[in-house]
Design a protein around this motif. Structure first.
Motif, short mmCIF file in Angstrom:
data_model
loop_
_atom_site.label_atom_id
_atom_site.label_comp_id
_atom_site.label_asym_id
_atom_site.label_seq_id
_atom_site.Cartn_x
_atom_site.Cartn_y
_atom_site.Cartn_z
N ARG A 30 -8.91 45.67 5.52
CA ARG A 30 -7.93 45.30 6.31
C ARG A 30 -6.50 45.68 5.92
O ARG A 30 -6.20 45.19 4.62
N ILE A 31 -5.62 46.34 6.69
CA ILE A 31 -4.20 46.41 6.25
C ILE A 31 -3.17 45.34 6.71
O ILE A 31 -3.51 45.00 7.94
N ASP A 32 -2.51 45.10 5.64
CA ASP A 32 -1.64 44.05 6.22
C ASP A 32 -0.35 44.48 6.96
O ASP A 32 -0.58 44.98 8.13
N ASP A 33 0.80 44.73 6.30
CA ASP A 33 1.95 45.21 7.01
C ASP A 33 1.82 46.89 6.85
O ASP A 33 1.49 47.31 5.99
N LEU A 47 14.38 50.77 5.21
CA LEU A 47 13.31 50.28 6.02
C LEU A 47 13.77 50.74 7.62
O LEU A 47 15.13 50.42 7.89
N VAL A 48 13.21 51.31 8.33
CA VAL A 48 13.31 51.49 9.79
C VAL A 48 12.57 50.28 10.61
O VAL A 48 13.47 49.76 11.45
N ALA A 49 11.47 50.15 10.35
CA ALA A 49 10.45 49.02 11.21
C ALA A 49 9.36 48.80 10.37
O ALA A 49 8.67 49.70 9.84
N ASP A 50 8.62 47.85 10.69
CA ASP A 50 7.40 47.40 10.08
C ASP A 50 6.75 46.33 11.27
O ASP A 50 7.41 45.65 11.87
N ASN A 56 3.36 41.33 14.82
CA ASN A 56 4.96 40.93 14.60
C ASN A 56 5.45 42.04 14.08
O ASN A 56 5.17 42.69 13.24
N THR A 57 6.68 42.34 14.82
CA THR A 57 7.57 43.32 14.32
C THR A 57 9.00 43.26 13.76
O THR A 57 9.53 42.12 14.16
#
Length: 114
Positions: A30-33, A47-50, A56-57
């Protein structure tokens, strides 16, 4: 080992749209962020977006309302839909994924110019 493959960058005129994709491969329970950074010429990577595995964004102020991040957990893929692109969005966009460390893609260039 996690490998990230990005696609979707290119050249677009101001006001145009692009969609970036980043697929993670490897033995990944499983990948977290996951998300995107960008680095403009002569500037730091920012950072652009995560987006978390739960959806949750988080967005940089400079792109709020224009970019949308999403992911498909079944495919270990993250997307960045970019609308109303501006010349200042020109940069190399890097995908990242957090799983027992941080992994990076090779970067995909986005050029916004008339």
């Amino acid at each position: 080992q996690v490998r990230l493959r990005e696609s979707g960058g290119g050249f677009v005129q101001p006001g145009g749209s692009l969609r970036l994709s980043c697929a993670a491969s490897g033995n990944i329970p499983r990948i977290d962020d996951m998300g995107w950074y960008r680095q403009a010429p002569g500037k730091e990577r920012v950072l652009v977006a995560d987006i978390t595995s739960g959806g949750n964004t988080n967005y940089a102020d400079s792109i709020k309302g224009r970019f949308t991040i999403s992911r498909d957990n079944a495919k270990n893929t993250v997307y960045l839909q970019m609308h109303s692109l501006k010349p200042e969005d020109t940069a190399v966009y890097y995908c990242f994924a957090c799983y027992d460390g941080v992994y990076w893609g090779q970067g995909t260039p986005v050029t916004v110019s008339s």
